[in-house]
Design a protein around this motif. Structure first.
Motif, short mmCIF file in Angstrom:
data_model
loop_
_atom_site.label_atom_id
_atom_site.label_comp_id
_atom_site.label_asym_id
_atom_site.label_seq_id
_atom_site.Cartn_x
_atom_site.Cartn_y
_atom_site.Cartn_z
N ILE A 103 55.80 -80.98 39.91
CA ILE A 103 54.96 -81.76 38.99
C ILE A 103 55.69 -81.89 37.67
CG2 ILE A 103 52.72 -81.88 37.85
CD1 ILE A 103 51.75 -79.90 40.12
N ASP A 104 55.95 -83.14 37.25
CA ASP A 104 56.66 -83.41 36.00
C ASP A 104 55.78 -84.23 35.07
OD1 ASP A 104 59.70 -82.71 36.43
OD2 ASP A 104 59.01 -83.61 38.30
N ALA A 105 55.73 -83.84 33.79
CA ALA A 105 55.07 -84.66 32.77
C ALA A 105 56.02 -85.82 32.44
CB ALA A 105 54.77 -83.85 31.52
N VAL A 106 55.47 -87.04 32.40
CA VAL A 106 56.28 -88.24 32.16
C VAL A 106 55.82 -88.88 30.86
CG1 VAL A 106 56.89 -90.51 33.07
CG2 VAL A 106 56.53 -88.60 34.65
N ASP A 107 56.75 -89.16 29.97
CA ASP A 107 56.47 -89.90 28.73
C ASP A 107 55.40 -89.25 27.86
OD1 ASP A 107 58.38 -91.80 29.44
OD2 ASP A 107 56.91 -93.02 30.50
N GLY A 108 55.42 -87.94 27.73
CA GLY A 108 54.47 -87.27 26.85
C GLY A 108 53.75 -86.14 27.56
N PRO A 109 52.83 -85.48 26.86
CA PRO A 109 52.09 -84.38 27.46
C PRO A 109 51.10 -84.89 28.51
CG PRO A 109 51.26 -84.83 25.27
CD PRO A 109 52.45 -85.72 25.46
N ALA A 110 50.67 -83.99 29.36
CA ALA A 110 49.71 -84.35 30.42
C ALA A 110 48.87 -83.12 30.75
CB ALA A 110 50.45 -84.84 31.66
N ALA A 111 47.72 -83.38 31.36
CA ALA A 111 46.83 -82.30 31.81
C ALA A 111 46.23 -82.69 33.14
CB ALA A 111 45.73 -82.04 30.78
N PHE A 112 45.99 -81.68 34.00
CA PHE A 112 45.34 -81.96 35.27
C PHE A 112 44.42 -80.81 35.67
CE2 PHE A 112 49.33 -79.91 36.57
CZ PHE A 112 48.95 -79.05 37.59
N LEU A 113 43.32 -81.19 36.32
CA LEU A 113 42.40 -80.24 36.92
C LEU A 113 43.01 -79.79 38.23
CD1 LEU A 113 39.57 -78.87 37.06
CD2 LEU A 113 38.80 -80.92 38.26
N ASP A 114 43.00 -78.50 38.49
CA ASP A 114 43.60 -77.92 39.69
C ASP A 114 42.55 -77.09 40.40
OD1 ASP A 114 46.13 -77.35 41.19
OD2 ASP A 114 45.64 -75.28 40.62
N ILE A 115 42.27 -77.42 41.66
CA ILE A 115 41.33 -76.65 42.48
C ILE A 115 42.07 -76.22 43.74
CG2 ILE A 115 39.15 -76.65 43.76
CD1 ILE A 115 38.16 -78.82 41.80
N LEU A 116 42.07 -74.93 44.03
CA LEU A 116 42.70 -74.38 45.22
C LEU A 116 41.66 -73.64 46.05
CD1 LEU A 116 45.96 -72.91 43.66
CD2 LEU A 116 45.74 -75.03 44.98
N ALA A 117 41.70 -73.88 47.37
CA ALA A 117 40.75 -73.21 48.27
C ALA A 117 41.46 -72.82 49.55
CB ALA A 117 39.58 -74.15 48.57
N PRO A 118 41.44 -71.56 49.86
CA PRO A 118 41.01 -70.42 49.05
C PRO A 118 42.00 -70.18 47.91
CG PRO A 118 41.98 -69.65 51.10
CD PRO A 118 41.95 -71.15 51.17
N PRO A 119 41.65 -69.29 46.98
CA PRO A 119 42.55 -69.03 45.85
C PRO A 119 43.75 -68.17 46.27
CG PRO A 119 40.64 -67.60 45.71
CD PRO A 119 40.41 -68.54 46.88
N TYR A 120 44.71 -68.04 45.36
CA TYR A 120 45.84 -67.15 45.62
C TYR A 120 45.35 -65.76 45.97
CZ TYR A 120 49.37 -70.35 43.79
OH TYR A 120 50.21 -71.40 43.60
N ASP A 121 46.04 -65.12 46.91
CA ASP A 121 45.75 -63.74 47.30
C ASP A 121 46.97 -63.21 48.05
OD1 ASP A 121 44.90 -61.30 48.26
OD2 ASP A 121 43.01 -62.05 49.08
N PRO A 122 47.91 -62.60 47.33
CA PRO A 122 49.14 -62.12 47.97
C PRO A 122 48.90 -61.17 49.15
CG PRO A 122 49.37 -62.04 45.59
CD PRO A 122 47.92 -62.38 45.88
N GLN A 123 47.81 -60.38 49.11
CA GLN A 123 47.53 -59.46 50.20
C GLN A 123 47.19 -60.19 51.50
OE1 GLN A 123 44.53 -56.73 48.85
NE2 GLN A 123 45.96 -55.65 47.51
N HIS A 124 46.82 -61.48 51.39
CA HIS A 124 46.50 -62.27 52.58
C HIS A 124 47.49 -63.41 52.79
CE1 HIS A 124 42.61 -60.21 51.93
NE2 HIS A 124 42.62 -60.19 53.25
#
Length: 173
Positions: A103-124
């Protein structure tokens, strides 16, 4: 000042939600979300998102290039490289489609909503891994047509990439 900041909104056993803020020219390096589904929706600015799929181990037609080094290599299908703005539909990923992305910001700053399902869990087995594309177009040349097969090498997190934290000022979720 970190190139990227993360504003945590909420996390349950089923999903995590937050907003990433990228400074002008910032990049979230090529990475994965193993076993996870995701949705990325641009809130402001413009992002260039490059998406890839891992290919089964038996799908490799040739050995990795000599530049692979000592890290684990994997074959991938470089599927797309697109610009996303607030007017664009969300970028969606699944455990098998577009799960590797940069993911690269192009021509200035940027923001994005990020939803992950299920969330990070290194044990799994749900921990982020970073990769580097082993082949690329010569300097000044147009990028090769997509989709195309590529080799990736797993790398440590880049020294020039880190993510700071920002407080979430919105309503409780």
């Amino acid at each position: 000042v970190p190139p990227v900041s993360y504003m945590h909104i909420c996390e349950t056993e089923s999903f995590s939600m937050g907003v990433f803020l990228l400074r002008s020219g910032a990049c979230i390096p090529l990475h994965d979300h193993p076993g996870m589904n995701g949705m990325l929706k641009v809130l402001y600015g413009t992002l260039r998102i490059a998406c890839m799929d891992t290919l089964p181990a038996g799908a490799a037609a040739a050995p990795p290039p000599p530049a692979a080094g000592s890290g684990p290599c994997l074959r991938a299908l470089f599927r797309s490289r697109q610009h996303y703005t607030p007017a664009s539909p969300p970028c969606l990923l699944s455990p098998h489609t577009d799960n590797l992305h940069q993911i690269d910001a192009v021509d200035g700053p940027a923001a994005f909503l990020d939803i992950l399902a299920p969330p990070y869990d290194p044990q799994h087995g749900r921990d982020c891994h970073y990769y580097r594309l082993l082949e690329g177009p010569p300097a000044g040349a147009e990028p090769p047509a997509l989709p195309r097969e590529v080799w990736l090498v797993e790398t440590p997190q880049a020294a020039d990439f880190w993510c700071g934290g920002e407080p979430y000022p919105g309503p409780r979720v």
